[in-house]
Motif scaffolding. Structure first.
Motif: not given
Length: 457
Positions: A256-267, A282-288, A302-311
């Protein structure tokens, strides 16, 4: 023997190979009998053919009809073969069947058809293409061909497959209500034929124009999502009050906080998080692991960079209290080296009463809708006209595939400061006054049992 000649069972002389070879033209047609109605007919010009007299049927007076069967020419048909053909004809007559020349000789087996079969070519095409696909997609493509196409077309020579053949299998899929599947199958069959054309196996693609013969694809249904902020906050409270493992509740809050896709959370893996105790976590999700074709997955940038809030950082640190010694952040309950099941978060939402109202992927729609509306209001409140520039930045945060590859490569790390501001704003409005995430650790029970009650918003 009389004068060196042999006689058949009817007293007629039996021919020999030598006598047949020596039969010459005399200027007048004649015949050399071999017995049992078989004879060699020698024409006035010297042409030699095997013939057989027989009776079949009756005339108007009830008498047997005399007929002659031409077996074939000599020497193409030898004396031995002529006798075998005669015996075959007699067998047919005994069964009441009138013999014909084509019935007298055993047919040679048809030549083996060595033309490439559709199934073999399709598998070759799949092997070539699967390097561009994810393992899941490659398996899905092959499974669909094996289930719906190969039973009908797999053993056929590609050159023999026609548009009606292809349409017949597509019609079966349409009739079971899988219209979108039928369109995908047509595309895959067409791709196989395009591959065959490139190899010189075939010259046409019978599936190319069949899309217009299939019902139009139904419009994709939007995944259910609650996009009203107070209701979305209440959803999180309701889900976190359910009885389940702490990591499941924390995974739901993090998605809910990061709005990433479910499979990106799962893995998610622990080594993907950077600077959690610093100023720019930062959460650096590999391009693969990101959605996209193989070219995008293989992109070094191609890595997706997700800036992380304190929450969000607080959620990650709470999970570390449970799973910090494992490679995966959210492993399966039964197999710690496998990711959480794709149904785990959905099941939590269902138990909390949100069946067909919200799904894990729905947090992306909620983030996009709420934050875009919020940014538009603030943009206009400052006296600006036109759309807010934050709309494009929100798209970057959602890792939407860019239409321009150059722009996409440039923007992966662009606007990071503003992206971090938006992530922090979203976290504040979404989880303000909620329990801290670490409260769930060690308490996989209903809140009613703790005496804490369930707040509402």
């Amino acid at each position: 023997m009389i004068h060196g000649m042999r006689f058949g069972i009817y007293g007629m002389s039996v021919l020999s190979d030598a006598k047949v070879r020596s039969a010459k033209a005399t200027g007048k047609a004649y015949k050399l009998s071999d017995g049992q109605q078989l004879y060699l007919h020698v024409s006035s010009a010297g042409g030699r053919s095997w013939r057989m007299n027989y009776q079949f049927g009756r005339n108007d007076q009830g008498k047997p009809v005399q007929k002659t069967l031409t077996i074939g020419s000599y020497p193409a048909i030898s004396l031995k073969e002529a006798r075998e053909a005669r015996d075959q004809a007699k067998g047919l007559l005994a069964r009441g069947v009138e013999p014909k020349p084509q019935d007298l000789f055993e047919r040679a087996p048809p030549p083996v058809d060595m033309r490439p079969r559709f199934g073999a070519v399709a598998r070759d095409w799949h092997t070539l293409q699967k390097t561009r696909w994810s393992k899941v997609h490659a398996a899905d493509v092959l499974a669909s061909l094996e289930a719906d196409v190969f039973p009908a077309l797999g053993a056929m020579a590609m050159a023999d497959v026609t548009a009606p053949d292809v349409f017949k299998i597509l019609r079966v899929v349409v009739d079971r209500g899988a219209i979108e599947t039928a369109h995908r199958l047509r595309q895959r069959v067409s791709a196989v034929f395009t591959y065959g054309i490139a190899l010189g196996i075939v010259s046409v693609d019978p599936a190319q124009n069949l899309a217009i013969a299939i019902p139009s694809k139904p419009k994709a249904k939007a995944q259910p999502a609650i996009i009203h902020l107070p209701k979305l906050r209440q959803l999180l409270v309701d889900c976190e009050a359910e009885r389940c493992r702490a990591p499941t509740k924390l995974a739901l809050r993090l998605i809910a906080l990061t709005a990433v896709r479910p499979n990106e959370i799962h893995g998610a893996r622990w080594d993907e998080f950077e600077d959690l105790d610093g100023e720019a976590p930062l959460w650096r999700i590999p391009a693969g692991r990101m959605k996209g074709d193989i070219e995008r997955k293989a992109d070094e940038d191609g890595d997706h960079l997700v800036p992380l809030s304190p929450e969000a950082v607080a959620v990650i640190k709470a999970v570390a209290m449970v799973n910090g010694d494992l490679p995966l952040v959210f492993p399966s309950e039964r197999h710690v080296r496998k990711p959480m099941s794709e149904n785990t978060l959905r099941a939590l939402l269902i138990r909390a009463g949100y069946y067909q109202r919200h799904v894990p992927h729905g947090f992306r729609a909620a983030f996009s809708t709420i934050m875009n509306e919020r940014c538009e209001r603030m943009w206009r409140a400052r006296g600006h006209n036109g759309p807010s520039p934050d709309r494009a930045i929100i798209d970057l945060m959602l890792a939407h595939a860019p239409s321009n590859k150059v722009e996409g490569a440039y923007n992966r790390a662009a606007y990071m400061e503003r992206r971090r501001e938006l992530a922090c704003d979203w976290a504040v409005i979404l989880t303000r006054d909620m329990w801290p995430p670490e409260i769930h650790v060690g308490q996989p029970i209903r809140w009613a049992a703790t005496g804490m009650g369930r707040p509402s918003f």
